[in-house]
Design a protein around this motif. Structure first.
Motif, mmCIF file in Angstrom:
data_model
loop_
_atom_site.group_PDB
_atom_site.id
_atom_site.type_symbol
_atom_site.label_atom_id
_atom_site.label_comp_id
_atom_site.label_asym_id
_atom_site.label_seq_id
_atom_site.Cartn_x
_atom_site.Cartn_y
_atom_site.Cartn_z
ATOM 1 N N LEU A 71 37.556 37.803 83.634
ATOM 2 C CA LEU A 71 36.590 38.809 83.177
ATOM 3 C C LEU A 71 35.239 38.619 83.845
ATOM 4 O O LEU A 71 34.590 39.596 84.256
ATOM 5 C CB LEU A 71 36.444 38.747 81.656
ATOM 6 N N GLY A 72 34.819 37.365 83.958
ATOM 7 C CA GLY A 72 33.538 37.084 84.610
ATOM 8 C C GLY A 72 33.532 37.513 86.066
ATOM 9 O O GLY A 72 32.563 38.094 86.561
ATOM 10 N N GLY A 73 34.621 37.225 86.785
ATOM 11 C CA GLY A 73 34.703 37.631 88.189
ATOM 12 C C GLY A 73 34.707 39.136 88.354
ATOM 13 O O GLY A 73 34.042 39.684 89.235
ATOM 14 N N PHE A 74 35.460 39.837 87.493
ATOM 15 C CA PHE A 74 35.514 41.294 87.588
ATOM 16 C C PHE A 74 34.165 41.913 87.266
ATOM 17 O O PHE A 74 33.657 42.748 88.015
ATOM 18 C CB PHE A 74 36.587 41.848 86.644
ATOM 19 N N PHE A 75 33.572 41.513 86.135
ATOM 20 C CA PHE A 75 32.314 42.137 85.733
ATOM 21 C C PHE A 75 31.136 41.711 86.614
ATOM 22 O O PHE A 75 30.169 42.453 86.733
ATOM 23 C CB PHE A 75 32.039 41.899 84.248
ATOM 24 N N MET A 76 31.229 40.570 87.265
ATOM 25 C CA MET A 76 30.213 40.193 88.249
ATOM 26 C C MET A 76 30.238 41.187 89.412
ATOM 27 O O MET A 76 29.195 41.697 89.841
ATOM 28 C CB MET A 76 30.470 38.778 88.768
ATOM 29 N N GLN A 77 31.440 41.489 89.900
ATOM 30 C CA GLN A 77 31.563 42.450 90.993
ATOM 31 C C GLN A 77 31.168 43.853 90.547
ATOM 32 O O GLN A 77 30.519 44.590 91.293
ATOM 33 C CB GLN A 77 32.995 42.468 91.513
ATOM 34 N N TYR A 78 31.573 44.218 89.347
ATOM 35 C CA TYR A 78 31.217 45.534 88.822
ATOM 36 C C TYR A 78 29.700 45.672 88.747
ATOM 37 O O TYR A 78 29.143 46.679 89.164
ATOM 38 C CB TYR A 78 31.842 45.737 87.440
ATOM 39 N N TRP A 79 29.038 44.674 88.224
ATOM 40 C CA TRP A 79 27.576 44.713 88.096
ATOM 41 C C TRP A 79 26.925 44.826 89.473
ATOM 42 O O TRP A 79 26.016 45.628 89.678
ATOM 43 C CB TRP A 79 27.081 43.471 87.359
ATOM 44 N N MET A 80 27.420 44.036 90.431
ATOM 45 C CA MET A 80 26.820 44.068 91.769
ATOM 46 C C MET A 80 27.068 45.402 92.474
ATOM 47 O O MET A 80 26.164 45.941 93.109
ATOM 48 C CB MET A 80 27.379 42.929 92.630
ATOM 49 N N GLU A 81 28.281 45.935 92.380
ATOM 50 C CA GLU A 81 28.650 47.131 93.139
ATOM 51 C C GLU A 81 28.245 48.434 92.462
ATOM 52 O O GLU A 81 28.018 49.429 93.143
ATOM 53 C CB GLU A 81 30.169 47.149 93.370
ATOM 54 N N VAL A 82 28.196 48.452 91.135
ATOM 55 C CA VAL A 82 27.952 49.704 90.426
ATOM 56 C C VAL A 82 26.535 49.784 89.874
ATOM 57 O O VAL A 82 25.905 50.842 89.937
ATOM 58 C CB VAL A 82 28.994 49.888 89.290
ATOM 59 N N ILE A 83 25.999 48.694 89.356
ATOM 60 C CA ILE A 83 24.722 48.741 88.650
ATOM 61 C C ILE A 83 23.572 48.237 89.519
ATOM 62 O O ILE A 83 22.577 48.932 89.721
ATOM 63 C CB ILE A 83 24.808 47.928 87.343
ATOM 64 N N ASN A 84 23.693 47.041 90.067
ATOM 65 C CA ASN A 84 22.579 46.406 90.757
ATOM 66 C C ASN A 84 22.300 47.006 92.138
ATOM 67 O O ASN A 84 21.160 47.307 92.479
ATOM 68 C CB ASN A 84 22.831 44.907 90.883
ATOM 69 N N TYR A 85 23.345 47.155 92.946
ATOM 70 C CA TYR A 85 23.137 47.611 94.322
ATOM 71 C C TYR A 85 24.286 48.525 94.730
ATOM 72 O O TYR A 85 25.163 48.137 95.508
ATOM 73 C CB TYR A 85 23.058 46.389 95.245
ATOM 74 N N PRO A 86 24.318 49.735 94.199
ATOM 75 C CA PRO A 86 25.418 50.648 94.551
ATOM 76 C C PRO A 86 25.317 51.054 96.019
ATOM 77 O O PRO A 86 24.248 51.462 96.494
ATOM 78 C CB PRO A 86 25.229 51.837 93.620
ATOM 79 N N LEU A 87 26.410 50.913 96.716
ATOM 80 C CA LEU A 87 26.443 51.237 98.137
ATOM 81 C C LEU A 87 27.699 52.054 98.411
ATOM 82 O O LEU A 87 28.815 51.577 98.189
ATOM 83 C CB LEU A 87 26.451 49.946 98.963
ATOM 84 N N ASN A 88 27.527 53.254 98.876
ATOM 85 C CA ASN A 88 28.644 54.134 99.147
ATOM 86 C C ASN A 88 29.233 53.760 100.504
ATOM 87 O O ASN A 88 28.599 53.947 101.540
ATOM 88 C CB ASN A 88 28.193 55.589 99.135
ATOM 89 N N VAL A 89 30.466 53.247 100.488
ATOM 90 C CA VAL A 89 31.137 52.835 101.716
ATOM 91 C C VAL A 89 32.325 53.763 101.928
ATOM 92 O O VAL A 89 33.290 53.727 101.161
ATOM 93 C CB VAL A 89 31.609 51.370 101.639
ATOM 94 N N GLY A 90 32.262 54.583 102.940
ATOM 95 C CA GLY A 90 33.378 55.458 103.298
ATOM 96 C C GLY A 90 33.722 56.477 102.231
ATOM 97 O O GLY A 90 34.870 56.903 102.158
ATOM 98 N N GLY A 91 32.788 56.855 101.394
ATOM 99 C CA GLY A 91 33.034 57.866 100.382
ATOM 100 C C GLY A 91 33.844 57.371 99.187
ATOM 101 O O GLY A 91 34.303 58.170 98.380
ATOM 102 N N LYS A 92 34.069 56.083 99.096
ATOM 103 C CA LYS A 92 34.838 55.533 97.964
ATOM 104 C C LYS A 92 33.952 55.470 96.730
ATOM 105 O O LYS A 92 32.726 55.362 96.827
ATOM 106 C CB LYS A 92 35.358 54.132 98.312
ATOM 107 N N PRO A 93 34.564 55.488 95.567
ATOM 108 C CA PRO A 93 33.748 55.379 94.347
ATOM 109 C C PRO A 93 33.116 53.991 94.245
ATOM 110 O O PRO A 93 33.618 53.017 94.802
ATOM 111 C CB PRO A 93 34.747 55.619 93.218
ATOM 112 N N TYR A 94 32.019 53.923 93.508
ATOM 113 C CA TYR A 94 31.350 52.619 93.340
ATOM 114 C C TYR A 94 32.264 51.620 92.641
ATOM 115 O O TYR A 94 32.325 50.465 93.006
ATOM 116 C CB TYR A 94 30.055 52.791 92.537
#
Length: 180
Positions: A71-94
């Motif tokens: 859970l920690g690994g998943f939500f760490m990535q979720y926080w980084m990719e969706v909340i903290n620094y969202p970066l659109n790569v190739g039109g994929k969802p955050y």
């Protein structure tokens, strides 16, 4: 005035073979003693059964550690990719969860392994630089060629004279008191 008596940890019996130790441990458990422990220079599988040790909580500790790590690994990535620094790569969802699977798996394994190590150390009360049985003469032979059985004084059924008599009936090499 009489000097104070040293506090008693228990009564220890020394045996010269693992079969005698296991037989003595079985008889001790059958006699109703529950605060008993055996010491030997190598692991004896039957000894833990003979002294009444059935289950450990370590698998539950490892499971909880693995779940928390995943859970920690998943939500760490979720926080980084969706909340903290969202970066659109190739039109994929955050929240592209398939990309999170490798790190989630690795965090699960890592935290479960650390939980296993630290849980084992805590459950075995390690590191333990001092234990009262170290005071017993000849206990250093427990790492070489002798086998020991201890009935602790904290046992509900412990009565010193009865325990010494009972231990002598087990035909050990020696019976002695272990002081704290």
């Amino acid at each position: 005035m009489q000097p104070p008596q040293p506090k008693l940890y228990g009564v220890m019996a020394e045996f010269d073979s693992p079969t005698k130790l296991v037989a003595a441990a079985r008889r001790t458990y059958e006699a109703g003693y529950r605060r008993i422990n055996g010491y030997s220079p190598f692991p004896i599988e039957e000894l833990s059964e003979a002294i009444g040790f059935r289950r450990t909580i370590l698998p539950v500790i490892v499971l909880i550690g693995g779940i928390l790590g995943g859970l920690g690994g998943f939500f760490m990535q979720y926080w980084m990719e969706v909340i903290n620094y969202p970066l659109n790569v190739g039109g994929k969802p955050y929240n592209s969860w398939p990309a999170f699977i490798p790190i989630t798996f690795e965090c699960t394994v890592l935290v479960a392994a650390f939980s296993a190590v630290f849980g084992m150390l805590a459950l075995n009360k390690l590191p333990q630089p001092y234990h009262p049985v170290f005071n017993a003469p000849n206990f250093d032979l427990a790492t070489r060629d002798s086998f020991f059985l201890v009935i602790e004084a904290s046992d509900r059924k412990f009565e010193h004279d009865q325990v010494v008599s009972f231990m002598r009936d087990l035909n050990p090499k020696d019976v002695l008191d272990v002081e704290v």
